[in-house]
Design a protein around this motif. Structure first.
Motif, mmCIF file in Angstrom:
data_model
loop_
_atom_site.group_PDB
_atom_site.id
_atom_site.type_symbol
_atom_site.label_atom_id
_atom_site.label_comp_id
_atom_site.label_asym_id
_atom_site.label_seq_id
_atom_site.Cartn_x
_atom_site.Cartn_y
_atom_site.Cartn_z
ATOM 1 N N LEU A 45 30.974 -17.372 8.950
ATOM 2 C CA LEU A 45 29.915 -16.830 8.729
ATOM 3 C C LEU A 45 29.249 -17.032 7.309
ATOM 4 O O LEU A 45 28.162 -16.726 7.034
ATOM 5 N N ARG A 46 30.181 -17.295 6.452
ATOM 6 C CA ARG A 46 29.618 -17.350 5.298
ATOM 7 C C ARG A 46 29.205 -18.425 4.707
ATOM 8 O O ARG A 46 28.803 -19.570 5.474
ATOM 9 N N MET A 67 39.076 -5.017 17.420
ATOM 10 C CA MET A 67 37.866 -4.539 16.662
ATOM 11 C C MET A 67 36.779 -4.188 17.842
ATOM 12 O O MET A 67 36.158 -3.241 17.786
ATOM 13 N N LYS A 103 36.159 -17.253 8.117
ATOM 14 C CA LYS A 103 35.018 -17.081 7.249
ATOM 15 C C LYS A 103 33.612 -17.887 7.438
ATOM 16 O O LYS A 103 33.013 -18.395 6.824
ATOM 17 N N GLY A 123 31.041 -13.253 4.624
ATOM 18 C CA GLY A 123 31.485 -13.834 6.026
ATOM 19 C C GLY A 123 32.510 -12.951 6.671
ATOM 20 O O GLY A 123 32.976 -13.452 7.556
ATOM 21 N N VAL A 124 32.761 -12.053 5.719
ATOM 22 C CA VAL A 124 33.909 -11.146 6.541
ATOM 23 C C VAL A 124 33.221 -9.966 7.263
ATOM 24 O O VAL A 124 32.447 -9.387 6.873
ATOM 25 N N VAL A 125 33.695 -9.985 8.528
ATOM 26 C CA VAL A 125 32.675 -8.965 9.486
ATOM 27 C C VAL A 125 32.909 -7.517 8.862
ATOM 28 O O VAL A 125 31.791 -6.827 8.997
ATOM 29 N N GLN A 126 34.120 -7.339 8.457
ATOM 30 C CA GLN A 126 34.223 -6.015 8.229
ATOM 31 C C GLN A 126 33.370 -5.311 6.854
ATOM 32 O O GLN A 126 32.946 -4.356 6.908
#
Lengths: 672, 100
Positions: free
Chosen positions: B98-99, B31, B96, A645-648
């Protein structure tokens, strides 16, 4: 010109019915009568080709058709049509054609009509391919296909539990024989490889002519089995015969045949006359040169055949089911054929002649018997002879043709002349050969078997005729004569049952004896027999009047017995033919063979082994299946952690991947 | 004329700086800016190759890419705004969602 054309066509003999199978299987439901016209045309074409080849061979027995093509590198697939195969092909396609035509009416309206015609078509194709195989492996493949088709057809009405059980029984029982046959092939192949020093380019070891050329060496190979020195040839031929025992319904593997009545009657006719059961006899005939050099095997064939002929007859006389009587008669008649082959140790190649002669004649009258029975069942709706009676009045054509078939089965004719039903000539040839054998070796057992079986045959078949067709109806049935599409095949078969034997008698046997003596195989049967320490005594035919007349007298006696008991009904069997009489009960219960087999296979050691095996298998299979499940869960459990889930992290993965790809492309470019 | 290798070197440098920025910064806006830098290094390459081979294709690609980058930046910033409103933070390491 004609020759090459015919050789090209030889391949079509099994291919056309096979093609018909595909067509009827996929499109039969949309065609009238389940697409019956397709297999009928295909089989008719096969018949025409077979007949043309047979006629050409008749003119010149040396014009054998032999074509081999490579198959799996060192094996071959091919066609061999010598007199033996030609006769078989013509008979199978002819009888099958008539049965197919008859079945158009018999099966009309059945929901599985298309499936029926597809399966019988494949059945015929398999049998034809079996007959023209030029190597033992192709024969085995066809053999298995025949077995599979019979399984499908016996269980044709699979919604009936009894039909499903019968199909299973037939399949499993014949399987015992099939395993023996396969074992025989394996032993033979390993021996041949040893003798020939491995596979050679361009020679096909398993082709019959190759196998036959190794017979002397094979008979010289010996193994020690239970303290006996047994020649490998004996082992191989006995294993082959084991296969034949299964397919041809010989004792002790005959139990499937009477149950095979569960299929449609036309299927019974096909199985009993033209295809399945004749395969075993054909196998022994095909490999006859091997048998003749193995006298012990021939003795087993003769004894088992003779015994089966008698044994099945004893059960035939007490059955009350129309088709079951006929089933036992098939087993019994196949016993005769086996007996005829087994006598080869005395009469040499003539054994193939008389046995195949009986096979062909039997095909005509047995197909006729079954189709007549089918006609009766179709019209009346019962096959229990106790409920029939007087059918002659409503079905005159069926009654007349069936009477002819019965006369042929019982072997009626006038000895010493050319007058007689076809069964008379072939059966008498076998009985006389048995007499010759007895005279020669002072061993009268096969002769006694054959005479006693002839008496029983006559009794049970005329019992069937009198109980079914004469007297008064014993139940409330309404019958009518079958339509012409059914009665015409009956009439044709009746003509053949009456005349075929008398017309072809000696010519037929001479023709068949050319099989192993012509320029193609070119075997010296006399020297092969000498390998087996047999002394051939020459042809039968010069017996005393008594020997010639005895089978006829016995047949008439059987007819008389049946006439007195079942037509005149002067003698009442009463308690003799009831379950109180232990002998009757034994026969009626078929010697309790079914019970014995079931008990044997369901109790004790075998059951224990199977139970244990299934337990072990359960553990193994369960752990395999569950292992796969656990593995999948575990791996995915670990893999999901990749999704942080960490974009990096994702960016790193992408960059690492792209870099790797570039390096790979670079490396590949450099290599290229 | 300035040799091609100088343009490519500059582009590589820009790209590496951008990549470094994406890897090390936790702030979403930074970013995205770094990504813009990487995109622009690619554009530089395209234009350099275009003038080197004396064709126009590369420049056309570059224009498309710039347009796309603008659109992407608009969408990206909009998403970041939405995230900030919902979670009150812009530090992508702590986000997080997206997790699994």
């Amino acid at each position: 010109m004609v020759k090459t054309a015919l050789e090209e066509l030889a391949f079509l003999i099994p291919l056309l019915p096979a093609l018909a199978f595909v067509i009827t299987f996929f499109f039969g439901r949309k065609m009238p009568s389940g697409g019956a016209v397709v297999p009928i045309l295909a089989i008719a074409a096969s018949f025409v080709i077979s007949l043309m080849i047979t006629l050409r061979l008749l003119v010149n027995p040396n014009e054998v058709i032999s074509q081999s093509y490579p198959w799996f590198a060192v094996l071959n697939i091919g066609v061999l049509i010598d007199p033996l195969a030609a006769v078989m092909l013509s008979m199978v396609s002819f009888v099958s054609l008539l049965i197919h035509i008859y079945a158009v009416s018999y099966m009309s309206g059945d929901p599985g009509e298309a499936r029926y015609f597809a399966e019988t078509s494949l059945f015929t194709a398999a049998m034809l391919s079996l007959a023209l195989s030029d190597n033992i492996l192709q024969l085995f493949v066809s053999w298995e296909l025949v077995g599979f088709c019979s399984y499908l057809l016996i269980g044709f009405w699979f919604e009936r539990p009894s039909a499903a059980a019968a199909a299973k029984k037939a399949f499993l029982t014949t399987r015992i024989g099939d395993v023996m046959f396969l074992t025989g092939i394996i032993v033979l192949t390993s021996d041949l490889l040893k003798l020939a020093g491995g596979f050679q380019e361009g020679t096909y070891l398993l082709r019959f002519d190759e196998i036959f050329s190794y017979i002397p060496q094979l008979s010289a190979l010996h193994s020690n089995i239970f303290g006996f020195e047994v020649s490998h040839l004996t082992i191989i031929t006995l294993l082959f015969f084991g296969g034949a025992v299964g397919k041809s319904g010989q004792f002790p593997l005959h139990v499937w045949l009477p149950d095979a009545m569960e299929g449609p009657t036309t299927v019974s006719a096909l199985i009993h006359a033209a295809t399945m059961v004749t395969a075993g006899v054909y196998l022994v005939a095909r490999t006859f040169p091997m048998f003749i050099a193995a006298p012990d095997s021939l003795m087993v064939v003769a004894y088992l055949g003779g015994f089966t002929a008698l044994f099945a007859g004893t059960m035939g006389i007490v059955m009350n089911d129309l088709k079951r009587v006929l089933a036992y008669s098939t087993i019994s008649q196949l016993g005769y054929m086996m007996l005829g082959l087994g006598l080869g140790s005395a009469i040499g190649l003539e054994a193939v002649g008389i046995s195949l002669f009986h096979l062909i004649n039997h095909a005509f009258f047995k197909a006729l018997l079954f189709l007549c029975a089918g006609s009766v069942i179709h019209a009346v709706g019962t096959q229990d002879m106790r409920e029939l009676g007087g059918v002659r009045k409503v079905m005159p054509v069926t009654a007349a043709t069936m009477a002819i078939a019965a006369l042929a089965l019982a072997g009626f004719g006038i000895p010493g002349t050319s007058i007689g039903t076809s069964g008379f000539f072939s059966k008498d040839a076998i009985i006389e050969a048995a007499y010759l054998f007895g005279e020669n070796s002072n061993n009268w057992i096969p002769y006694v078997f054959s005479i006693a079986a002839a008496l029983l045959t006559s009794i049970y078949i005329f019992r069937l005729i009198f109980m079914t067709f004469t007297g008064k109806p014993r139940s409330d049935y309404h019958g009518h004569e079958s339509p012409a599409i059914m009665t015409i095949p009956l009439a044709i078969l009746a003509i053949f049952s009456l005349l075929f034997g008398g017309l072809t008698k000696t010519g037929f046997m001479d023709f068949l004896e050319e099989t192993f003596a012509n320029s193609f195989v070119n075997l010296d049967i006399g020297s092969l027999a000498a390998l087996g320490r047999n002394e051939l005594v020459g042809a039968a035919g010069n017996e005393s009047l008594f020997v010639q007349w005895l089978p006829m007298i016995v047949a008439i006696a059987g007819l008389a017995v049946a006439f007195v008991i079942y037509y005149l009904r002067i003698i009442k069997l009463g308690p003799l033919a009831s379950m109180k009489n232990p002998v009757y009960r034994l026969l009626y219960k078929r010697y309790y063979q079914h019970e014995i087999y079931t008990e044997f296979f369901s109790l004790g050691i075998i059951y224990g082994i199977i139970a244990l095996l299934s337990q072990v298998l359960d553990v193994i299979i369960d752990s395999i299946v569950e292992g796969i499940g656990i593995l999948t869960v575990g791996v995915s459990e670990e893999l999901r952690r990749v999704q942080t889930g960490v974009v990096q992290t994702y960016a790193i993965v992408v960059i690492a991947g792209v870099s790797l790809l570039i390096i790979l492309v670079k490396l590949i470019m450099e290599v290229l | 004329m300035i040799p091609l290798i100088f343009y490519l070197g500059l582009a590589a440098l820009l790209f590496s700086i951008g990549l470094y920025g994406v890897m090390t910064h936790k702030n979403g806006i930074r970013m995205i800016m770094c990504i813009e830098l990487m995109l622009n290094s690619a554009n530089l390459n395209l234009v350099a190759f275009s003038s080197y081979t004396n064709t126009l294709n590369g420049q056309v690609f570059a224009v498309f890419s710039i347009a796309l980058a603008a659109a992407e930046a608009a969408v990206g910033f909009a998403i970041l705004m939405a995230i900030y409103r919902m979670h009150d933070k812009i530090n992508l390491n702590e986000l997080k969602i997206l997790r699994w």
